[in-house]
Design a protein around this motif. Structure first.
Motif, mmCIF file in Angstrom:
data_model
loop_
_atom_site.group_PDB
_atom_site.id
_atom_site.type_symbol
_atom_site.label_atom_id
_atom_site.label_comp_id
_atom_site.label_asym_id
_atom_site.label_seq_id
_atom_site.Cartn_x
_atom_site.Cartn_y
_atom_site.Cartn_z
ATOM 1 N N UNK A 29 0.819 -1.217 0.000
ATOM 2 C CA UNK A 29 0.000 0.000 0.000
ATOM 3 C C UNK A 29 0.852 1.265 0.000
ATOM 4 N N UNK A 30 1.997 1.271 0.685
ATOM 5 C CA UNK A 30 2.852 2.454 0.686
ATOM 6 C C UNK A 30 3.363 2.788 -0.706
ATOM 7 N N UNK A 31 3.836 1.772 -1.417
ATOM 8 C CA UNK A 31 4.334 1.990 -2.776
ATOM 9 C C UNK A 31 3.185 2.348 -3.714
ATOM 10 N N UNK A 32 2.040 1.707 -3.524
ATOM 11 C CA UNK A 32 0.843 2.002 -4.329
ATOM 12 C C UNK A 32 0.488 3.478 -4.210
ATOM 13 N N UNK A 33 0.431 3.988 -2.987
ATOM 14 C CA UNK A 33 0.094 5.399 -2.775
ATOM 15 C C UNK A 33 1.187 6.327 -3.315
ATOM 16 N N UNK A 34 2.451 5.956 -3.139
ATOM 17 C CA UNK A 34 3.552 6.787 -3.645
ATOM 18 C C UNK A 34 3.504 6.881 -5.167
ATOM 19 N N UNK A 35 3.240 5.751 -5.828
ATOM 20 C CA UNK A 35 3.186 5.759 -7.289
ATOM 21 C C UNK A 35 2.000 6.576 -7.787
#
Length: 149
Positions: A29-35
């Motif tokens: 989820x962290x990478x999903x939101x960052x992207x």
């Protein structure tokens, strides 16, 4: 708006077009939101119903949602100027979408992102002054007939 270096870092080695990150890899989820936050456009295809949580993720992260659903019913239609916030794209034309996105000028991208940033508080449940709860109550109140005694 994220810098070119921030967008490149968020892409994490994924193939990318100038303003679109795309991959079929599973991410947290962290990478999903960052992207999403680093992207100009975020796909919001139809989910198991005609609406999708990805729409609200994109709006809250300042990304222009691409509604890839022919039958989406957007909330608060009389209260939110959806045409300034999202791009609707027919499902049957999905193959042409990348070419279309690349044809959109940076001035339109900036204008849409400004509109999203100015309106995104309307989709937050904990926003002060006009958040999603207030929008829901106003929408329901508009549907209730006024009874005068």
């Amino acid at each position: 708006m994220p810098t070119k270096q921030q967008r490149r870092a968020a892409a994490g080695g994924r193939r990318r077009l100038p303003t679109v990150i795309y991959s079929n890899a599973s991410v947290g989820s962290g990478q999903y939101h960052a992207e999403m936050a680093a992207s100009d456009f975020c796909l919001a295809p139809m989910g198991s119903t005609s609406w999708t949580l990805r729409l609200y993720d994109a709006l809250l992260l300042g990304c222009i949602p691409i509604l890839l659903s022919d039958h989406v019913a957007l909330p608060w239609a009389g209260r939110v100027e959806w045409r300034a916030l999202v791009l609707k794209w027919p499902q049957a034309e999905a193959a042409r979408l990348p070419t279309y996105l690349l044809s959109i000028g940076q001035s339109e991208v900036r204008a849409r992102r400004r509109a999203i940033l100015a309106q995104r508080h309307r989709f937050e449940w904990r926003a002060e002054g006009g958040g999603a709860f207030d929008e829901l109550i106003a929408s329901l109140a508009a549907k209730v007939p006024v009874v005068r005694s």
